[in-house]
Design a protein around this motif. Sequence first.
Motif: not given
Ligand code: SF4
Lengths: 178, 465
Positions: B364-368, B371, B413-414, B171, B409-410
Motif C-alpha cells: 500500500s502506498c499509504g495515501q488513503c 487502504c 489496490l484497495g 504500486i 480508495t484512490i
Molecule cells: S488505494 Fe490509496 S493507499 Fe492504497 S495503494 Fe492506492 S492510492 Fe495508495
Amino acid sequence: MAAKQLSNEIEARIRQLWPRFPEGKAGRALCLPVLYMAQEQFGHVDAEVIDLIAARLELTPAHVTGVSTFYFMINKDRPGRYHLQVCTNIGCQLMGAYDVFDRCKARLGVSNRQTSRDDNVTLTEVECLAACGFGPVAQIAERGKPEIPLYFENLDLKKIDAILDALAEGRVPTELGN
Amino acid sequence: MGWFDVKIISEHFGVPEAKRLEYYESKGGYLNARKATAMAPESIAAEVQASNLRGRGGAGFPTAMKWSFVPKDAETVYLVVNADESEPGTFKDRHILFWNPHALVEGMIIASIALKVRNAYVYIRGEMAREYRVLQAAIDEAYAKGYLGERIFGSGVSLDITVYRGLGAYICGEETALLSSLEGGRGWPRLKPPFPAVKGLWGQPTIVNNVETIANLPWIVEHGGKAFADLGVGRSGGLRIVSVCGHVNKPGVYELPLSITGRQLIDEVCGGVRGGRKVKGVIPGGVSMPVLAADELDVPFEFDALQKDERIREVEVRPGQKFDLGGGRTLRTMAGSGGVVVMDDQTDITKAAWRIVHFFAEESCGQCTPCREGTGWLAAVAHRIAFDHGRAGDVDLLASISDGIAGNTICALGDAAAWPTLAFVTKYRDEFDAKVRTASLHHRSSPHPAPSHAPAAPHDEGGGA
Ligand code: SF4
Ligand SMILES: Cc1cc2nc3c(=O)[nH]c(=O)nc-3n(C[C@H](O)[C@H](O)[C@H](O)COP(=O)(O)O)c2cc1C
Ligand code: FES
C-alpha cells in the motif's frame, strides 16, 4: 577520504537520456535511473549520495530523499557483499518458500533484512519476482557487479544449502542460476 | 485439434536466437511495422477495433476504445508500455520480454503510428535486470537498422523508445502511479478522472498498455482485426497468455484460446495436480482476483465469462449478503492478469489468504486511510487466524474490514486486497471458523495467553501454506 563523485559512466548516461524527456522535465525524470546507477557505484544511497544527485539533476535533496525511501530496491544501509533475496509470496509459499527462507535465517544467523556478522550476506524477504511457476525463487546481487542479479529457481533445502555454501566461499554459484 | 495449434506471441519461446533481430526478421518480423508506416493511423485503429483486443494488464479494457479517448487535436501523445509485472502469480510479461522482445518493439511502432506518438517509453520492473538487458539490446538492434529513430524504414515517421527501470514498488504497475514514477517522483496513484488518455505523462494524453496487449499488434496488422476476433470468444479477441503456478505437474507460460476452462487448463495443459491430488482452489488472474472453488472450474477463463457465469458464486460480505460492487452489481471473479495459482487439497487456505493480504499491506502506498489502515489490519487479523491465535468474531471482522476498504480508495489496490479476502471467507468459511475454534480450545488450556497483536515478524512461525 576523497569526496564522492558520480562516475563518468553515470555522466554519460545522463547526457544520453536527457533529450529523451521534454524540455524542463529531464532532471526530475532522471531521478530514478540516477539513484539506481549511483547505488550500483556506491553500494547504497546515503545522505552524501543524495546531495550529489540533487545537485547534478537540479532537484532538492528533500525530493531525492523522498523518492529514494519510497522504493524498495534502494538501500539506505550498505548491504553485505551478497544480497540474497528470497520470494515468499503465494506461488513460492505453496512450494515451500518459508522452509527455504527459514534455512537461510538459521544458517546466516540473521533475521529478515539483516547482514551476517562477517558482512558477507544480507538476507531479504521479497515479494513476487515474476517467476512463480518455478518457485521457490531467490535473486542474488553482488556488490560492485551490476551484471550479476541472477535468479535461482525451484529451490529446496539442498539447493539453498549449495548456494549458501558457495556464497560462504566467496562465489555466486552461477551454474545453479539463470 | 490440440490447444496449441495457433500461437501469436509465444511460437518461438525457448529458442535462444529468437530474441535476435535477425531471427525475428527471418520469420517475417518488422514487415508489419513497415506496412504500418504506409497506413493511415485511423485504419490501424480500425483494425484494432475490429480485433476485439482487450487489455492484458488486468482490467480487460477494450484497447481501441481506450485509444479513442485521446483528444483528436492533441499535439503530443505518449505511449507507455507497462512492463512492471508484479502481480503475484503472474510471470507472462517477463517471458515475452525475454523470448520475444522484438514483438513488443514492433507492436510499439504500430501503436505509435496509430496514436501519432513521437516518444514512447517502456516502464520495466526494476528487479528484471536480465529482461532489461535483452529488451535494450533488441531496441539497440532496431535503431541500428533504422527501424527506430528518425524517419523509420525511410518513411516520414520518427519514433524514439526509451526503457525506464522501476525500483521495486508493486504500486507502480497501477497506471497513474507508473506515470508519477516515470516523471521522477514517488509512485503515488492519482485520482481518475482525468484518465491518462486525456491527461497523463507531464499532463499530456498518454496511452498505457500492457506488454502482451502491444505484442499482439503485429499479428493484427498482418492478418487483420477480424481474424484476431475470430480466434477469440464473444467480445474478447485473440488468444491469452496465462502463467500457471502452484500445485500442478507442469507449471509455466502458455498461450491458449480464451475458451479454455480452468479444469482443462489444469488437466490437459498442466498435466494435472501434483501427486494426483485434488484441487482446493484456483486464483484465475493474479492474487487481486477472487478465488474459484473446486466446483467452479468448468467456466472458460475469458473476461466476460469469469465475471458473469452463474456457476461461479457471488462474493458475500456475510453469509447471505452479497457484496455490492457499485450500482447493484455483484462480484464473481475476473480474468485479471492471467496469473493462475493452483492450490491442492493439502493447502491451508487461511495461510494462503494471510500471505496475500500481507502482500497488499506491504505494498500500500499509504495515501488513503482505508487502504493504509485497512490492509494492515487485514494482515494482522488474517495472521492471527492462520497461526492459531484467532478470536471469536475474527472471520466476520476480515469481511467487514474488506467491505470498508472496497470502493473507498484512490486506486484499485484497495479493492485488490478486499475482493480476494471476501472471496476466501465466502468460499472457505468452514476452514476459517475451524481455525478460530481450535485456537480458542488450545488457548483455554494453555498457560500462555495468545499475544494481542500479530508478532512483528510473522514468518517466524513458519508461513508455509
Ligand atoms: S488505494 Fe490509496 S493507499 Fe492504497 S495503494 Fe492506492 S492510492 Fe495508495
Ligand atoms: C495495484 C495495481 C497494480 C497493477 N499492476 C499492473 C502491472 O504490473 N502490469 C500491467 O500491465 N498492469 C497493471 N495494472 C493495470 C494498469 O493500471 C493498467 O490498467 C494496464 O497497464 C493497462 O494496460 P492494458 O489496457 O493493456 O491492460 C495494475 C493495476 C493496479 C490497480
Ligand atoms: S510468488 Fe515467488 S516469484 Fe511470484
